[in-house]
Design a protein around this motif. Structure first.
Motif, PDB file in Angstrom:
ATOM      1  N   LEU A 177      -6.107 -77.542-144.817  1.00 56.80           N
ATOM      2  CA  LEU A 177      -4.965 -77.608-143.907  1.00 56.80           C
ATOM      3  C   LEU A 177      -4.108 -76.354-143.889  1.00 56.80           C
ATOM      4  N   CYS A 178      -4.135 -75.554-144.948  1.00 61.37           N
ATOM      5  CA  CYS A 178      -3.178 -74.440-145.010  1.00 61.37           C
ATOM      6  C   CYS A 178      -3.545 -73.357-143.998  1.00 61.37           C
ATOM      7  N   GLY A 179      -2.510 -72.790-143.390  1.00 67.58           N
ATOM      8  CA  GLY A 179      -2.697 -71.621-142.546  1.00 67.58           C
ATOM      9  C   GLY A 179      -3.332 -71.892-141.197  1.00 67.58           C
ATOM     10  N   GLU A 180      -3.330 -70.868-140.409  1.00 70.08           N
ATOM     11  CA  GLU A 180      -3.976 -70.835-139.094  1.00 70.08           C
ATOM     12  C   GLU A 180      -4.850 -69.588-139.050  1.00 70.08           C
ATOM     13  N   PRO A 181      -5.894 -69.549-138.259  1.00 68.35           N
ATOM     14  CA  PRO A 181      -6.461 -70.596-137.406  1.00 68.35           C
ATOM     15  C   PRO A 181      -7.253 -71.613-138.231  1.00 68.35           C
TER      16      PRO A 181
ATOM     17  N   ARG B  62       0.135 -78.911-138.825  1.00 72.06           N
ATOM     18  CA  ARG B  62      -0.497 -79.295-140.088  1.00 72.06           C
ATOM     19  C   ARG B  62      -0.797 -80.792-140.114  1.00 72.06           C
ATOM     20  N   ALA B  63       0.142 -81.599-139.596  1.00 74.88           N
ATOM     21  CA  ALA B  63      -0.087 -83.053-139.560  1.00 74.88           C
ATOM     22  C   ALA B  63      -1.254 -83.387-138.640  1.00 74.88           C
ATOM     23  N   ARG B  64      -1.367 -82.663-137.520  1.00 73.47           N
ATOM     24  CA  ARG B  64      -2.482 -82.908-136.602  1.00 73.47           C
ATOM     25  C   ARG B  64      -3.811 -82.567-137.283  1.00 73.47           C
ATOM     26  N   ARG B  65      -3.842 -81.461-138.025  1.00 68.66           N
ATOM     27  CA  ARG B  65      -5.067 -81.096-138.734  1.00 68.66           C
ATOM     28  C   ARG B  65      -5.381 -82.102-139.847  1.00 68.66           C
TER      29      ARG B  65
ATOM     30  N   GLU C 278      -1.219 -92.798-142.996  1.00 65.60           N
ATOM     31  CA  GLU C 278       0.003 -92.081-143.373  1.00 65.60           C
ATOM     32  C   GLU C 278       0.175 -90.817-142.533  1.00 65.60           C
ATOM     33  N   ARG C 279      -0.920 -90.075-142.337  1.00 66.73           N
ATOM     34  CA  ARG C 279      -0.818 -88.835-141.562  1.00 66.73           C
ATOM     35  C   ARG C 279      -0.552 -89.121-140.090  1.00 66.73           C
ATOM     36  N   GLU C 280      -1.126 -90.191-139.563  1.00 66.88           N
ATOM     37  CA  GLU C 280      -0.859 -90.552-138.166  1.00 66.88           C
ATOM     38  C   GLU C 280       0.598 -90.960-137.982  1.00 66.88           C
ATOM     39  N   THR C 281       1.161 -91.668-138.960  1.00 70.86           N
ATOM     40  CA  THR C 281       2.573 -92.043-138.892  1.00 70.86           C
ATOM     41  C   THR C 281       3.460 -90.803-138.913  1.00 70.86           C
ATOM     42  N   ALA C 282       3.128 -89.865-139.822  1.00 73.73           N
ATOM     43  CA  ALA C 282       3.905 -88.626-139.902  1.00 73.73           C
ATOM     44  C   ALA C 282       3.781 -87.817-138.616  1.00 73.73           C
TER      45      ALA C 282
END
Length: 595
Positions: free
Chosen positions: A179-183, A80-83, A13-17
């Protein structure tokens, strides 16, 4: 749904997004180029021909700004999707027994002098820590390491078990925290933030704020006089006074912001992590207590840290060259330092508690992820009475289930020592590490790699991986007996004084057979007299017959091997009795040595 099935589905699902966001990112980039090109064409046409009207330039410019703003949002969702893709790939790696790429390995926690840390492969690239840790902050990493290196008391263990059981059923919380935030990982060292928050006020005098406000007002009034009447001298005089004021206070200003001056992104990340935890309705008392610590002076920790991040952003902005002309007239450096100092006076004492609570929750999340990914692993059962360790189907936590062999290990009743004999590579050292790692997991509050484990509270001591040291000028034998002496030392102050579970691999192999037999007998007798239990391995069959513990205290067990078609094979199953085989000669011949 198994953990593998769940991770595989979520990863797809995340790869599709991510793929959809990548396509959208490309299209928006094309639109931005088109708008920039149209603006340049219109600007050239107006400059060269006087047509169209300059007002037409506003349309592509406004559209470009709107598309740019939208593009920034898409890039944030894309990151976020990449993470998220990396998050689920790391989960699948753990399930397959591989350390996730970039996962914390805990090598900074390796202590060669610890009683078991180096012997049990707790830290390193292929270690228990690398398998467990999902923390994003140094606080979480250090907290988890401390749990593995120091056994807890029973009350703490039971509280951790309840928290882990609750968090195991909340994978969405773990994903959000990941997943939230950076870095992706907090770069700010917690020690620097704790030191800054606990330091004494450098700019606490009220007159400093009044002076800064007064000098700023004077500079603005002098600038108005210059603009109205062309009088420059008053402004120059005020600027000289301001420069002198800043020069005198430069050390105090530096002390007020040192440690947080470049921490804007890290503080934003901390605020997001704490905000997500504050929003979670925990049920277990331990988790609720941790969440309740996230407040100061009637404000939540996340909101308070957001305010600090804003002030730190102002501190960092003084390095912006575009602000350089107004820094001195506005007393910007002092004003921003005073704002940071005001925050510290009001909330600084709570920072250490916030960081500690976040570290504990991240450590619990690591063990909860392990529990979710190993649903067959139970929590251990703790017993009262004399020292005991009774395991059914005990396995090594780092060996994949497909190849892992479980064994029965019973140190209870009259049996205080298992003397494990067997040939090389038969599984003796692996058994010691299996017992040690599972005891460490149990005393940390985590599930264990066994069908069932019952034990009394224990502290672990091991002599498995002991080497000589050219630098220290010590032989292997001297290093080993030094380690053995430390097994008899009392537990450090402030820690539980549990009985010792000793794990001794090839005891005293660095000396001659006579000294070895006498020394091993004495060491074993002293350990038993102290109330300890444990395992001793050997492939020296003479030693197996030479130990003389109290009657019934020692039980001989062994691993077996078979020579088939010129190759040795092992089933890694523990059996009663003393081994009657030795494979040293066969192994030498198998690799081509003529013996």
């Amino acid at each position: 749904m198994t953990p593998s099935d769940r991770y595989t589905r979520c990863l797809a699902e995340r790869e599709t997004a991510l793929a959809a966001l990548d396509r959208l990112h490309g299209r928006i980039g094309t639109v931005r180029l088109a708008l920039a090109a149209s603006f340049l064409v219109l600007a050239w046409s107006w400059a060269a021909r006087g047509t169209p009207s300059p007002a037409w330039l506003l349309a592509p410019a406004a559209l470009f700004v709107a598309v740019l703003t939208h593009h920034q949002g898409v890039q944030a969702r894309r990151g976020r999707a990449r993470r998220a893709v990396a998050f689920y790939r790391a989960g699948l790696d753990r399930l397959q027994g591989n350390p996730p790429e970039g996962a914390p390995t805990g090598e900074r926690f390796i202590d060669e002098h610890h009683l078991y840390g180096a012997d049990l492969d707790l830290f390193g690239s292929h270690s228990l820590y690398a398998r467990l840790c999902v923390a994003r902050t140094p606080m979480g990493e250090a907290e988890l390491a401390s749990w593995l290196l120091q056994p807890a008391d029973l009350e703490t263990i039971r509280a951790r078990q309840a928290s882990i059981a609750e968090l195991r059923g909340r994978p969405d919380l773990r994903e959000d925290l990941a997943l939230c935030g950076e870095p992706p990982r907090l770069a700010l060292e917690p020690g620097a933030l704790r030191s800054w928050s606990g330091a004494s006020d450098a700019l606490s005098h009220r007159w400093l704020g009044v002076s800064a406000f007064t000098l700023t007002g004077a500079a603005m009034a002098a600038a108005a006089m210059w603009a109205a009447w062309g009088l420059m001298f008053p402004l120059l005089a005020v600027l000289v006074v301001q420069a002198a004021f800043n020069h005198v206070l430069r050390a105090r200003i530096h002390a007020a912001v040192a440690g947080i001056e470049h921490a804007y992104e890290d503080l934003k990340l901390l605020a997001l992590l704490l905000g997500r935890i504050e929003a979670e309705p925990f049920a277990s008392p331990a988790l609720r207590a941790l969440r309740d610590r996230l407040a100061s002076d009637g404000m939540s920790a996340s909101r308070t840290l957001s305010k600090l991040a804003t002030r730190v952003n102002f501190v960092e902005a003084r390095r912006n060259p575009f602000l350089a002309p107004v820094l001195l007239p506005l007393m910007y450096t002092l004003q921003s330092a005073l704002a940071a100092e005001k925050w510290r006076r009001r909330h600084g004492t709570a920072v250490a508690s916030w960081l500690g609570a976040l570290g504990e929750i991240e450590a619990l999340q690591s063990l909860a992820a392990y529990s979710l990914e190993r649903p067959e692993d139970p929590f251990p059962e703790f017993l009262d009475g004399p020292a005991g360790f009774i395991a059914e189907g005990l396995g090594h936590p780092l060996i994949p289930p497909a190849t892992r062999v479980g064994n029965e290990v019973a140190l209870c009743g009259g049996t205080r020592v298992l003397l494990v004999s067997g040939s090389n590579m038969s599984g003796k050292s692996t058994l010691l590490r299996s017992v040690g790692m599972n005891a460490v997991l149990a005393m940390a509050g985590a599930p264990v790699c066994a069908r069932r484990l019952r034990l009394t509270p224990l502290r672990v001591g091991a002599s498995i991986r002991v080497n000589d040291s050219l630098y220290a000028g010590s032989s292997r034998f001297y290093a080993e007996i030094t380690r053995l002496r430390r097994l008899f030392e009392p537990a450090p102050p402030g820690t539980a004084h549990w009985p010792l579970l000793f794990l001794l691999d090839e005891l005293l192999q660095g000396t001659n057979s006579t000294d070895r037999r006498i020394g091993a007998r004495g060491v074993l007798r002293a350990l038993l007299n102290s109330g300890a239990i444990g395992l001793v391995t050997t492939h020296d069959l003479a030693l197996a017959d030479g130990l003389e513990p109290p009657p019934g205290a020692l039980r001989n067990v062994h691993f077996q091997d078979e020579l088939r078609g010129g190759r040795l094979s092992f089933d890694f199953l523990l059996r009663d009795g003393v081994s009657t085989k030795s494979n040293g000669i066969e192994l030498m011949r198998a690799i081509g040595l003529e013996v």
